[in-house]
Scaffold this motif. Structure first.
Motif, mmCIF file in Angstrom:
data_model
loop_
_atom_site.group_PDB
_atom_site.id
_atom_site.type_symbol
_atom_site.label_atom_id
_atom_site.label_comp_id
_atom_site.label_asym_id
_atom_site.label_seq_id
_atom_site.Cartn_x
_atom_site.Cartn_y
_atom_site.Cartn_z
ATOM 1 N N ASP A 123 0.690 -1.257 -0.077
ATOM 2 C CA ASP A 123 0.036 -0.124 0.011
ATOM 3 C C ASP A 123 0.750 1.356 -0.008
ATOM 4 O OD1 ASP A 123 -1.133 0.026 3.400
ATOM 5 O OD2 ASP A 123 1.027 0.032 2.606
ATOM 6 N N LYS A 204 -11.240 -5.385 -11.186
ATOM 7 C CA LYS A 204 -11.585 -5.466 -9.923
ATOM 8 C C LYS A 204 -11.112 -4.404 -8.906
ATOM 9 C CE LYS A 204 -12.373 -10.515 -10.124
ATOM 10 N NZ LYS A 204 -12.092 -11.714 -9.741
ATOM 11 N N ALA A 205 -9.710 -3.972 -9.074
ATOM 12 C CA ALA A 205 -9.110 -2.980 -7.819
ATOM 13 C C ALA A 205 -9.889 -1.903 -7.815
ATOM 14 C CB ALA A 205 -7.732 -2.796 -8.775
ATOM 15 N N GLU A 206 -9.788 -1.500 -6.717
ATOM 16 C CA GLU A 206 -10.433 -0.195 -6.145
ATOM 17 C C GLU A 206 -9.529 0.943 -6.333
ATOM 18 O OE1 GLU A 206 -11.636 -0.679 -2.127
ATOM 19 O OE2 GLU A 206 -13.082 -2.293 -2.543
ATOM 20 N N THR A 209 -5.619 1.878 -5.170
ATOM 21 C CA THR A 209 -4.730 0.534 -5.082
ATOM 22 C C THR A 209 -3.291 0.483 -5.254
ATOM 23 O OG1 THR A 209 -7.008 -0.478 -5.045
ATOM 24 C CG2 THR A 209 -4.835 -1.855 -5.133
ATOM 25 N N LEU A 211 -0.703 -2.711 -6.133
ATOM 26 C CA LEU A 211 -0.558 -4.291 -6.162
ATOM 27 C C LEU A 211 0.618 -4.509 -6.582
ATOM 28 C CD1 LEU A 211 -3.782 -4.974 -8.382
ATOM 29 C CD2 LEU A 211 -3.571 -5.044 -5.521
ATOM 30 N N PRO A 265 -0.702 -9.430 -1.170
ATOM 31 C CA PRO A 265 -1.953 -8.484 -1.033
ATOM 32 C C PRO A 265 -2.524 -8.546 -2.566
ATOM 33 C CG PRO A 265 0.140 -7.240 0.031
ATOM 34 C CD PRO A 265 0.583 -8.839 -0.483
ATOM 35 N N THR A 269 -6.531 -8.683 -2.619
ATOM 36 C CA THR A 269 -7.316 -7.931 -3.106
ATOM 37 C C THR A 269 -8.140 -8.271 -4.541
ATOM 38 O OG1 THR A 269 -5.647 -6.345 -2.277
ATOM 39 C CG2 THR A 269 -7.244 -5.526 -3.809
ATOM 40 N N VAL A 270 -7.639 -9.012 -5.394
ATOM 41 C CA VAL A 270 -8.233 -9.122 -6.754
ATOM 42 C C VAL A 270 -8.015 -10.579 -7.076
ATOM 43 C CG1 VAL A 270 -7.699 -6.749 -7.502
ATOM 44 C CG2 VAL A 270 -6.088 -8.724 -8.168
#
Length: 291
Positions: A123, A204-206, A209, A211, A265, A269-270
């Motif tokens: 993050d 899908k990722a917000e 984000t 990654l 992560p 996350t996805v």
């Protein structure tokens, strides 16, 4: 979605485009040359001629798209600082176009520059740090912004990056070298797995984000050198850190440093699940060693 993709015909982009098309997206790829345009057409994508130094063309392409995947980077290390500034200008341009639309902007970045040995935290902004941080902040402007950090080694057939150069140097020098005790590690990912994560990030990722596309969290550079030596039939040897640049040239400083990351992560996350060969398995294949 109709997605505008820069770097669409490159080593990674040429895998990202089919991933996006197979997921039902429409792809418009940026092409600098006739060869790139032909490759994109053959893959089933539409073509937008231009480059990263064409702001009007980039602005128009982004404005016509439902989202942007930015993979391109000018890889001339003699002008690296200027190329980073160009990259920032391009991301800022996309941000201005997409602001307030909730459209995705997914950019390729890297892991922590000159890693101190600690795995990157997914993050935090990564390499090209200012640009990555600015991309994360675009979430505040109503953009589904995503930074996708790539490890130093994205491997697979056709790779002309750092591992390819390590193989070339071993062939030229007659020895496959690692620096010091070779215990410091590099993270890695197969390009098919990286491409899949780009598609998942789009889908899908917000917003805001970060990654990491890391499948091998850390492969000792000594193990990499030994794998290269076995395939080339040359001895593997330690290179004194003081001689690293003399032996490896511009790559010597990076080959002397640990550069690791954590892809966990991304799975959480996805739902990313890397399935491609590991770096060492890839180095057992022929493609890195063909003339």
């Amino acid at each position: 979605m109709r997605l505008f993709v820069t770097g669409a015909s490159g080593f990674i982009g040429s895998r990202v485009v089919p991933e996006l098309l197979d997921a039902g997206h429409e792809v418009v790829g940026l092409a600098r040359s006739d060869a790139s345009a032909a490759a994109l057409t053959a893959a089933g994508a539409q073509v937008r001629r231009g480059d990263l130094l064409d702001p009007d063309g980039l602005r128009a392409a982004a404005d016509e798209a439902d989202g942007v995947v930015h993979l391109a980077f000018l890889h001339d290390f003699s002008q690296f600082e200027e190329n980073q500034r160009t990259d920032r200008r391009v991301v800022d341009l996309f941000g201005d176009v997409l602001a307030g639309s909730d459209r995705p902007l997914v950019i390729a970045s890297g892991l922590v520059p000159f890693d101190t040995g600690q795995p990157g935290v997914a993050d935090e902004p990564m390499i090209r740090r200012a640009t990555a941080a600015a991309t994360v902040r675009l979430a505040e402007r109503g953009i589904r912004s995503v930074v996708l950090g790539l490890p130093p080694t994205v491997h697979g057939a056709g790779d002309r990056g750092f591992i390819h150069r390590i193989v070339e140097i071993a062939r030229e020098k007659g020895v496959s070298g690692y620096v010091g005790d070779g215990a410091h590690a590099w993270s890695a990912v197969h390009r098919d797995d990286a491409a899949r994560l780009f598609r998942l990030a789009v889908d899908k990722a917000e917003a805001g984000t970060v990654l990491h596309a890391v499948a091998d969290s850390g492969v000792a550079t000594r193990d990499i050198a030994e794998a290269v030596g076995r395939r080339l039939g040359v001895p593997t040897t330690s290179i004194d850190p003081a001689d690293a640049v003399g032996h490896f040239g511009w790559l010597g400083m990076m080959w002397s440093m640990p550069m690791t990351g954590d892809g966990g992560p991304a799975a959480a996350t996805v739902g990313w699940a890397p399935s491609g060969p590991t770096l060492l398995a890839d180095l057992a294949e022929r493609h890195y060693f063909q003339d």
